[in-house]
Design a protein around this motif. Sequence first.
Motif, mmCIF file in Angstrom:
data_model
loop_
_atom_site.group_PDB
_atom_site.id
_atom_site.type_symbol
_atom_site.label_atom_id
_atom_site.label_comp_id
_atom_site.label_asym_id
_atom_site.label_seq_id
_atom_site.Cartn_x
_atom_site.Cartn_y
_atom_site.Cartn_z
ATOM 1 N N VAL A 41 38.551 27.650 26.017
ATOM 2 C CA VAL A 41 37.814 28.328 27.075
ATOM 3 C C VAL A 41 38.041 29.826 26.916
ATOM 4 O O VAL A 41 39.185 30.287 26.807
ATOM 5 C CB VAL A 41 38.284 27.860 28.471
ATOM 6 C CG1 VAL A 41 37.572 28.625 29.571
ATOM 7 C CG2 VAL A 41 38.048 26.373 28.636
ATOM 8 N N SER A 42 36.958 30.578 26.873
ATOM 9 C CA SER A 42 37.106 32.031 26.707
ATOM 10 C C SER A 42 37.717 32.623 27.973
ATOM 11 O O SER A 42 37.329 32.294 29.093
ATOM 12 C CB SER A 42 35.754 32.669 26.402
ATOM 13 O OG SER A 42 34.872 32.449 27.478
ATOM 14 N N GLN A 43 38.675 33.516 27.760
ATOM 15 C CA GLN A 43 39.415 34.126 28.865
ATOM 16 C C GLN A 43 39.049 35.604 28.966
ATOM 17 O O GLN A 43 38.879 36.273 27.944
ATOM 18 C CB GLN A 43 40.919 33.986 28.627
ATOM 19 C CG GLN A 43 41.417 32.570 28.493
ATOM 20 C CD GLN A 43 41.326 31.792 29.789
ATOM 21 O OE1 GLN A 43 41.478 32.346 30.857
ATOM 22 N NE2 GLN A 43 41.055 30.505 29.682
ATOM 23 N N PRO A 44 38.943 36.143 30.185
ATOM 24 C CA PRO A 44 38.698 37.584 30.310
ATOM 25 C C PRO A 44 39.957 38.370 29.927
ATOM 26 O O PRO A 44 41.052 37.800 29.824
ATOM 27 C CB PRO A 44 38.364 37.755 31.796
ATOM 28 C CG PRO A 44 38.986 36.585 32.457
ATOM 29 C CD PRO A 44 38.984 35.465 31.457
#
Length: 87
Positions: A41-44
């Motif tokens: 999951v892409s994280q900020p």
Amino acid sequence: MSRHRYTPNELHARMVVTVGVLLAVVFAIVVVSFCFGLLFVSQPLEQSPNDKEFISLMATIVTFLSGTLAGIVASNGIKNKTKNDAE
């Protein structure tokens, strides 16, 4: 059709196995979801306060589950001595 009556030791063993399996399944699901969230999951760049609290809560739950599983496994080795064992 008479049903088999379990002894207290058999009931205790079944309870320990059931609780242990359920806790292990929950522990595995939490760890796999953590790994999935971190890897896929892409994280900020900056972590939101909600995410920080959620991760803190999940870390506490995982710590509790691992301690509980260790306690169940450790206490399972301590058995009540029967009268034949004492003699």
